[in-house]
Scaffold this active site. Structure first.
Site, short mmCIF file in Angstrom:
data_model
loop_
_atom_site.label_atom_id
_atom_site.label_comp_id
_atom_site.label_asym_id
_atom_site.label_seq_id
_atom_site.Cartn_x
_atom_site.Cartn_y
_atom_site.Cartn_z
N HIS B 216 0.81 -1.21 0.00
CA HIS B 216 0.00 0.00 0.00
C HIS B 216 0.85 1.27 0.00
CE1 HIS B 216 -4.28 -1.51 0.65
NE2 HIS B 216 -3.54 -2.54 0.28
N SER B 220 0.12 -1.09 -6.36
CA SER B 220 0.25 -2.34 -7.09
C SER B 220 0.93 -2.12 -8.43
CB SER B 220 -1.12 -2.96 -7.34
OG SER B 220 -1.74 -3.29 -6.13
N LYS B 244 -14.24 -8.10 -8.19
CA LYS B 244 -13.45 -8.95 -9.08
C LYS B 244 -12.74 -10.06 -8.28
CE LYS B 244 -10.52 -8.69 -13.15
NZ LYS B 244 -9.98 -7.86 -14.21
N ASP B 245 -12.26 -9.71 -7.08
CA ASP B 245 -11.67 -10.73 -6.21
C ASP B 245 -12.71 -11.77 -5.80
OD1 ASP B 245 -9.14 -9.74 -6.31
OD2 ASP B 245 -9.18 -8.73 -4.38
N GLU B 288 5.72 -34.04 -0.17
CA GLU B 288 4.50 -33.59 -0.80
C GLU B 288 4.83 -32.90 -2.13
OE1 GLU B 288 0.84 -33.69 1.02
OE2 GLU B 288 2.20 -35.33 0.59
#
Lengths: 253, 423
Positions: B216, B220, B244-245, B288
């Site tokens: 922040h 971005s 959108k998220d 894994e």
């Protein structure tokens, strides 16, 4: 960019093709049809009950299933009276009495399945040096799952010419190394079914594997049922959110 | 009363709180009106998804810990007790177990996003480095969590991985003893792993907070990789990116649910359904899936110490990536050669994963060596040189007006003639 991509694709395809060639060793797994294998599949309860009969009469002489309790048998369709009858017929250790001596008595539905041997040493000495594995999770604990366990139960054959089987071991085409401590547990007619089902070896093996698959994943039916509802809900939510997104973004695009 | 905040919230209760502790103003600033580049694609969902995944892991983990017994004699059966006897215990446990895989899927895509669009470049170096710290913490947490069910693969995985530290000269064996709490993997190991497995996720939350705080400050990155130049380049975070998220979240949950409800053990190893047995080594000790590429790097080097260094180095090199990549253009869209090489790198990592799943013999050794070599070559040699040699495509004027600036390369046909119709 094109030649790069196709080169990559080629390397990938080669890797995928090569992978099984390196992974394969020993006998191919049988490819049985299981009532529980598909997305919506459930356990064939009649088969699972017959499988429990085989476990009680044959397997349980050597193999424990200590993760199961008699009450769990409601999962293969036994009613409370039947479960009480099943457990009452089994004698299990019940701690110590007032003088401190070990006590035994009929099991209740709350009891764990009776283990055939009190400890690992007893199991080992009674079985020619090998401990019979606990069967609670056996289907999950083997590569190939139900097909592998079915393959072991039906895999006893005569050894190929020149194959020397050690004393006290048995030839099994499915077992890694082909020499197994377990004597052939099931033959044609090992148990008598009361519902008229054939008691040929294939059927017996199929039934007991159905039972063992249930024992390893008793939550499976409920899990799939909830799963269908969750996926349907999420599909609806995805559509809804996407519509809202389009609406919100309509003044930007 | 100089310290009081002038709150603009109308609701008197919120206003009263906000005046004294302006968290509502902060949320409004950071998640409400926060100016966010308008051109995100769906790759920009994965940070939010990873945050959600972390919360899911912490929540399910808290309930698992209520029923789990961190004792070698009880651990395996207590997990099965959760699966069989605890109300919806199977659901909580399968969500937690597959949640680990989902966390790595989401995070690896998030990292790929960063690599492809150059999100690690100035001024976001620290943001990127905090992300690498998050990755390392995730790996430590996942490894220790995998030990807790105390199956065969838990035990032998723990043995192999902790033994890696013994390769370091002088201090190595002491570190291993410290990790084990004794002279082999045993009850003290399980106890401390459980303790740390509960602790580290909260450390993770702290670092995630710093990661987001740093984000922040810099703002971005975006698919064009160019800086925000005017308010027209941005949209308020809410409602544009919250919605959108949400779309991405629903799709992510659908994949998650498909795993949990229909193939909960698909990514697991059958050997972990066998209780740990120190006297019986499994035929193959395999980690894994999300550790397989690193495992392949480790095994591609014949020398143990060198192998361990190469493995840890493959992660540590990410810390200095912002300075290894000398190109000033962020987005791979405008870097014709990097755009291909990043996919070669991805292919090498995937191939390493496949190698890690196979016994280190024959073709797999050769393949894992070639891929390890490329992995390092990509970061240490190609990126520093490529930045000097590569001729980037012309960058757009701005995010809201993606007209190609003259100069540099050839102009795509018609690009200049069609400015965005609406701003």
């Amino acid at each position: 960019m094109r030649p790069f991509r196709s080169l990559l694709a080629g390397i990938f395809a080669a890797g995928l093709l090569a992978a099984p060639a390196f992974a394969q060793e020993g006998e191919a797994l049988p490819n049985e049809h299981w009532s529980f294998q598909s997305v919506f599949g459930t356990f064939d309860l009649a088969a699972a009950q017959r499988g429990f009969q085989i476990y009680s009469q044959v397997c349980s002489n050597c193999h424990s299933m200590h993760l199961l309790h008699y009450r769990d048998l409601s999962g293969i369709g036994l009613n409370p009276e039947q479960i009480k009858a099943v457990s009452a017929a089994v004698t299990v250790p019940q701690g110590v009495d007032d003088q401190g001596n070990p006590k035994e008595g009929p099991a209740t539905p709350a009891n764990q399945f009776r283990s055939p041997f009190p400890n690992e040493q007893a199991a080992r000495s009674a079985n020619n040096g090998a401990v019979p594995p606990d069967l609670s999770l056996i289907v999950n604990a083997r590569e190939g799952g139900p097909n592998y366990v079915y393959g072991i139960l039906t895999g006893y054959t005569d050894p190929p010419a020149g194959f020397k089987v050690q004393d006290g071991l048995y030839y099994n085409k499915m077992f890694p190394g082909h020499q197994i401590h377990m004597p052939p547990p099931l033959q044609n007619g090992s148990v008598d079914y009361t519902d008229g089902t054939s008691n040929a070896l294939n059927q017996e093996a199929h039934d007991v594997v159905t039972f063992l698959s249930w024992a390893a994943n008793p939550e499976m039916v409920e899990r799939k049922q909830i799963g269908v509802r969750v996926i349907l809900f999420l599909m609806f939510m995805t559509g809804l959110t996407y519509a809202v997104k389009r609406k919100v973004w309509s003044d930007v695009h | 009363m100089a310290g009081l905040h002038k709150s603009e919230f109308a609701n008197p209760v919120i206003n009263w709180i906000d005046t004294r502790l302006p968290i509502f103003t902060m949320m409004q600033k950071e998640y409400g009106v926060f100016p966010t580049p308008r051109n995100f694609n769906y790759f920009w969902n994965f940070g939010a998804l990873a945050t959600v995944n972390l919360l899911i892991m912490i929540l399910t983990g808290i309930f698992l810990a209520m029923n789990y017994q961190p004792n070698t004699l009880l651990a395996f059966d207590s997990v099965q007790h959760i699966m069989r006897d605890v109300n919806y215990g199977w659901l909580i446990r399968y969500v937690h177990q597959n949640g680990a895989s989902m966390f790595f899927i989401v995070t690896y895509i998030h990292i790929f996003r960063g690599l492809y669009y150059g999100s690690y470049k100035t001024p976001r170096e620290l943001l990127w480095m905090l992300g690498v710290v998050i990755l390392l913490l995730m790996m430590a947490t996942a490894f220790m969590g995998y030990v807790l069910p105390w199956g065969q693969m838990s035990y032998w995985g723990a043995t192999v991985i902790t033994n890696l530290f013994s390769a370091f000269p002088v201090v190595g064996p002491k570190i291993v003893t410290l990790l084990w709490g004794g002279f082999s993997v045993d009850n003290p190991t399980l106890n401390r792993f459980f303790s740390l497995h509960y602790l580290l996720p909260f450390v993770l939350v702290g670092v995630v907070f710093l990661h987001v705080a740093a984000l922040h400050i810099t703002g971005s990155n975006n698919p064009l990789g160019i800086d925000v130049k005017s308010p027209q380049d941005t949209l308020p975070f809410h409602p544009y990116y919250t919605v959108k998220d949400s779309v991405g979240l629903c799709v992510y949950l659908m994949v998650f649910a498909a795993l949990v409800f229909f193939a909960p053990n698909f990514l697991g190893d059958p050997n972990n359904f066998i209780p740990a047995n120190p006297l019986q080594t499994p035929a193959d000790i395999v980690p894994e899936w999300y550790f397989l590429p690193y495992y392949a790097i480790l095994r591609s080097v014949p020398n143990k110490l060198l192998g361990v260094c190469m493995m840890f180095g493959s992660l540590l090199v990410l810390f200095v990536l912002p300075w290894l990549d000398t190109s000033r253009v962020r987005s791979a869209r405008f870097r014709p050669i990097y755009r291909q090489l990043i996919f070669v790198w991805v292919a090498a990592v995937i191939a390493l994963g496949v190698c890690g799943a196979h016994k280190p013999q024959g073709i797999w050794v050769v393949l894992s060596r070639v891929c390890t070599l490329y992995y390092y070559l990509h970061f240490l040699v190609i990126l520093p040189i490529l930045g000097k040699l590569e001729r980037p495509l012309p960058l757009p004027e701005s995010i809201s007006n993606p007209v190609i600036r003259r100069g540099g390369g050839a102009l795509p046909a018609g690009a200049a003639a069609k400015p965005m119709e609406k701003v």
